[in-house]
Design a protein around this motif. Structure first.
Motif, mmCIF file in Angstrom:
data_model
loop_
_atom_site.group_PDB
_atom_site.id
_atom_site.type_symbol
_atom_site.label_atom_id
_atom_site.label_comp_id
_atom_site.label_asym_id
_atom_site.label_seq_id
_atom_site.Cartn_x
_atom_site.Cartn_y
_atom_site.Cartn_z
ATOM 1 N N ALA A 189 10.164 -5.162 0.410
ATOM 2 C CA ALA A 189 8.731 -4.847 0.376
ATOM 3 C C ALA A 189 8.512 -3.478 -0.264
ATOM 4 C CB ALA A 189 8.172 -4.877 1.789
ATOM 5 N N ILE A 195 1.881 -1.870 -1.959
ATOM 6 C CA ILE A 195 0.475 -2.148 -1.626
ATOM 7 C C ILE A 195 0.404 -3.282 -0.612
ATOM 8 C CG2 ILE A 195 -1.694 -3.069 -2.557
ATOM 9 C CD1 ILE A 195 -1.170 -1.501 -5.084
ATOM 10 N N ARG A 196 1.174 -4.351 -0.867
ATOM 11 C CA ARG A 196 1.140 -5.476 0.060
ATOM 12 C C ARG A 196 1.672 -5.064 1.435
ATOM 13 N NH1 ARG A 196 -1.820 -8.563 1.859
ATOM 14 N NH2 ARG A 196 -2.116 -10.029 0.147
ATOM 15 N N LEU A 197 2.709 -4.230 1.418
ATOM 16 C CA LEU A 197 3.278 -3.753 2.683
ATOM 17 C C LEU A 197 2.220 -3.007 3.486
ATOM 18 C CD1 LEU A 197 5.737 -3.363 4.527
ATOM 19 C CD2 LEU A 197 6.359 -1.369 3.184
ATOM 20 N N GLU A 198 1.498 -2.123 2.814
ATOM 21 C CA GLU A 198 0.433 -1.355 3.470
ATOM 22 C C GLU A 198 -0.617 -2.305 4.043
ATOM 23 O OE1 GLU A 198 0.341 2.122 3.522
ATOM 24 O OE2 GLU A 198 -1.562 2.210 4.586
ATOM 25 N N TYR A 199 -0.984 -3.323 3.267
ATOM 26 C CA TYR A 199 -2.028 -4.251 3.734
ATOM 27 C C TYR A 199 -1.494 -5.328 4.682
ATOM 28 C CZ TYR A 199 -5.769 -2.137 1.094
ATOM 29 O OH TYR A 199 -6.724 -1.248 0.664
ATOM 30 N N LEU A 200 -0.190 -5.290 4.927
ATOM 31 C CA LEU A 200 0.336 -6.125 6.021
ATOM 32 C C LEU A 200 0.322 -5.321 7.315
ATOM 33 C CD1 LEU A 200 3.382 -7.960 4.389
ATOM 34 C CD2 LEU A 200 1.209 -8.971 5.063
ATOM 35 N N TYR A 202 1.930 -1.933 7.593
ATOM 36 C CA TYR A 202 3.006 -0.958 7.807
ATOM 37 C C TYR A 202 3.031 0.062 6.673
ATOM 38 C CZ TYR A 202 7.223 0.877 9.925
ATOM 39 O OH TYR A 202 8.121 1.698 10.572
ATOM 40 N N ARG B 74 -3.650 0.422 6.359
ATOM 41 C CA ARG B 74 -2.873 -0.291 7.393
ATOM 42 C C ARG B 74 -3.576 -0.266 8.740
ATOM 43 N NH1 ARG B 74 0.016 4.158 5.973
ATOM 44 N NH2 ARG B 74 0.360 5.791 7.510
ATOM 45 N N THR B 77 -6.307 -2.784 8.512
ATOM 46 C CA THR B 77 -5.670 -4.108 8.609
ATOM 47 C C THR B 77 -5.397 -4.458 10.068
ATOM 48 O OG1 THR B 77 -4.617 -3.851 6.459
ATOM 49 C CG2 THR B 77 -3.614 -5.441 7.944
ATOM 50 N N PHE B 85 -5.721 -10.077 -3.165
ATOM 51 C CA PHE B 85 -5.962 -9.308 -4.390
ATOM 52 C C PHE B 85 -6.217 -10.233 -5.586
ATOM 53 C CE2 PHE B 85 -3.627 -6.772 -1.468
ATOM 54 C CZ PHE B 85 -4.104 -5.489 -1.625
ATOM 55 N N GLN B 89 -0.478 -10.243 -4.627
ATOM 56 C CA GLN B 89 0.483 -9.198 -4.243
ATOM 57 C C GLN B 89 1.503 -9.797 -3.278
ATOM 58 O OE1 GLN B 89 0.410 -5.979 -5.514
ATOM 59 N NE2 GLN B 89 -1.251 -6.692 -6.806
ATOM 60 N N PHE B 91 6.015 -10.517 -2.567
ATOM 61 C CA PHE B 91 7.349 -9.964 -2.821
ATOM 62 C C PHE B 91 8.090 -10.963 -3.702
ATOM 63 C CE2 PHE B 91 6.240 -8.520 1.611
ATOM 64 C CZ PHE B 91 5.686 -7.330 1.178
ATOM 65 N N ILE B 106 6.148 -7.971 10.570
ATOM 66 C CA ILE B 106 5.365 -6.732 10.631
ATOM 67 C C ILE B 106 4.190 -6.875 11.598
ATOM 68 C CG2 ILE B 106 3.880 -5.189 9.276
ATOM 69 C CD1 ILE B 106 5.771 -5.802 6.874
ATOM 70 N N ARG B 163 -2.283 -12.037 10.410
ATOM 71 C CA ARG B 163 -2.787 -11.304 11.580
ATOM 72 C C ARG B 163 -4.037 -11.929 12.194
ATOM 73 N NH1 ARG B 163 -1.126 -6.059 12.777
ATOM 74 N NH2 ARG B 163 0.488 -5.283 11.393
#
Lengths: 316, 258
Positions: A189, A195-200, A202, B74, B77, B85, B89, B91, B106, B163
């Motif tokens: 990540a 960016i995706r990590l932040e919006y997940l 963390y 975060r 969120t 997006f 976005q 992985f 997470i 979530r």
């Protein structure tokens, strides 16, 4: 297969037992090479943790030295015990990484790599110029005790060897399990999409910080082992930038496929260097450079990729 | 119905450029809102401010009665505002399953729990159910980099909904998707969100999508909301026709060659 005792954990455990059994058969010089491989392999394992997150450090000699000097001061000022020395090395390297991590976690790519180098050279300068820290001569380490037990001569080297195997096994299994955890899985990540990590939910900065401290702890442990092995810690062989370069060399040589790879890489590195130095003392750097070139050209994913290729060939 | 999001007098400037001017909007639980407007009208700036990516120059944003201005993305969120997006976005080197597994890990772990093995049987079951809800189970073991554009979009939205957000903001969910696929993909998304009773706001340039799926339209023009009304009324509004739909049709058709 249990999640805790998977193939890697079993492989590491068998390797540890085999290495212990080898102690009775191998000559002293080979014992020395194994110990150096454990020490440098531990640092490379720390770099692997960072590399999986897309980060490379050209300055992990900083923590290698911090760990080694921490161990020296533990032995000289508080307690001459191998476990206490490892604890001191871990505290020194971990605390330093925790503090510097607040700055470094904001950087990526070449900036991260070179800032680490800058800090390592600051430490090198500090160590080299300070008499109380041994200056350029360094500080010696005497044979440590193990819970009060004293070993002399070859027995001491053997005790360090067993001690190193047990702790190396523990740290390697711990890092392997960490990589299977949620925090470990965040490596991809961080590398691919912060960016995706932040919006997940963390923080990428926090994830990098944690990985940075883990990598420094491993480097610190490597420094303690190296200090115990060679019996002296000095700025040039512990903190100079070329030492950091060696760790990067080993990491590239090893590949990121498995935690065990870094020890194999470190062992191959030691063997190539020893042989090159023995047979061609004036050209050994050239031989090392050539070896790295060949690895990058023919095994871009490191030595561990040979295992993957063999497994693939067997499957087909 | 209770208010989920309340935005008052929101302003955003970039130097001399006004990206948002006096935006006032209140969103009730269960609504499906379409945000329309030409490029540069302020739609994404609005979403970026609500989700914490940009800090407003002035104004208030309240989510479930709590002021969220200045909070980090975060934190917003975690409160229950999630987003997807315009460019998915994900992985890319991980499989679809692994992408969602990371999202679940997470969302579900805290503190030392983050060091627990990420892949456990109950979590894997939840991931499988999530994949099924978004109809992407057949791509379970495909790396995200090899996914068709539509599936990648679905994965992006699926990750944003792990979530179970109270408010989901989608930035152009059908951009880059072929005309033949767009309704099918929107049907999957809307069915999954209805199942979770999620309040949805999405930015969209395609008026057919807007007409079919939204209950209310916010039309943006030069940083302002020029129309806030039910879809049937908003799409007939003269100002919307002149400043938004006209430009969108022109944009969709592209340049006319003699």
């Amino acid at each position: 297969m249990s999640r805790l005792a998977d193939r890697t954990v079993i492989g590491l455990s068998i390797s540890a037992v085999v290495l212990m059994a080898l102690a009775a058969l191998i000559p002293n010089w080979m014992l020395f090479i194994f110990l150096q491989s454990f020490a440098r392999g531990a640092v490379a394992l720390g770099l692997l943790v960072l590399w999986r997150s897309g980060l490379i450090s050209f300055g992990h000699a900083l923590y290698f030295a911090a760990g080694a000097y921490g161990a020296v001061f533990m032995q000289r000022m508080i307690a001459n015990d191998a476990f206490a020395m490892v604890a001191a090395g871990l505290i020194a390297s971990g605390a330093l990484a925790f503090l510097l991590g607040f700055l470094l976690r904001q950087y990526r790519g070449i900036f991260f790599a070179l800032l680490n180098m800058a800090f390592s050279m600051v430490l090198w300068g500090l160590l080299a110029k300070t008499e109380a820290l041994g200056s350029t001569d360094g500080l010696s380490i005497v044979a440590p005790r193990f819970f009060g037990m004293v070993f002399a001569g070859d027995q001491s080297k053997l005790a360090i060897y067993f001690f190193a195997i047990v702790l190396t096994w523990m740290f390697s299994v711990a890092v392997h399990l960490y990589m299977k955890s949620t925090l470990g899985a965040m490596s991809t990540a961080v590398r691919e999409n912060e960016i995706r990590l932040e919006y997940l939910g963390y923080s990428a900065h926090r994830a990098v910080h944690v990985k940075y401290v883990i990598s420094a702890l491993l480097a610190g442990f490597g420094g303690v082992l190296m200090g115990m092995t060679v019996g002296i810690v000095d700025p040039d062989s512990m903190a100079y930038w070329t030492v950091s370069g060696e760790f990067v060399f080993i990491t590239i040589l090893s590949g990121t496929g498995n935690v065990a790879a870094t020890y194999i890489g470190a062992f191959v590195f030691e063997i190539i260097r020893s042989l090159a130095f023995q047979y061609s003392p004036k050209l050994w750097q050239l031989i090392m450079g050539g070896a790295l070139l060949l690895i990058i050209m023919f095994l871009p994913n490191g030595l561990w990729s040979v295992m993957a290729r063999l497994r693939k060939a067997r499957a087909s | 119905m209770s208010t989920v999001l309340d935005v008052r007098a929101l302003h955003k400037t970039f130097g001399g450029v006004v990206a948002a001017a006096n935006i006032n909007v209140s969103i009730a639980e269960g609504e499906t809102i379409g945000v329309i407007g030409a490029n540069g009208a302020g739609k994404t700036t609005f979403v970026n401010m609500v989700t914490g990516y940009l800090k407003p120059s002035a104004g208030a944003i309240e989510f479930l009665g709590k002021n969220i201005v200045g909070l980090r993305p975060r934190d917003i969120t975690k409160l229950g505002v999630c987003r997807s997006f315009q460019v998915a976005q994900v992985f890319t080197s991980e499989t679809v399953f692994e992408n969602l597994l990371i999202a679940y890990g997470i969302a579900e772990e805290r503190g030392w729990g983050l060091l627990r093995h990420i892949d456990n049987a109950p979590r894997a079951k939840r991931v499988e159910a999530h994949l099924a809800r978004y109809k992407i189970s057949e791509y379970r073991d495909v790396r995200a980099t090899a996914l068709p554009q539509g599936v990648r979009k679905l994965l992006d939205i699926a990750m944003a909904t792990v979530r179970k957000p109270k408010l989901l903001m989608l930035d152009e969910p059908t951009s880059g998707i072929s005309v033949e696929e767009k309704f099918g993909i929107m049907d999957i998304i809307m069915a999954a969100l209805r199942e979770e009773k999620t309040t949805v706001l999405f930015i969209e340039h395609d008026m057919e999508i807007v007409e079919r799926y939204v209950s209310r339209v916010l039309a943006f023009y030069q940083g302002e909301i020029i129309c806030d009304a039910p879809a049937a009324i908003a799409l007939q509004d003269p100002k919307v026709k002149e400043f938004v739909i006209g430009q969108e049709r022109h944009r969709t058709r592209g340049p006319v060659h003699a």
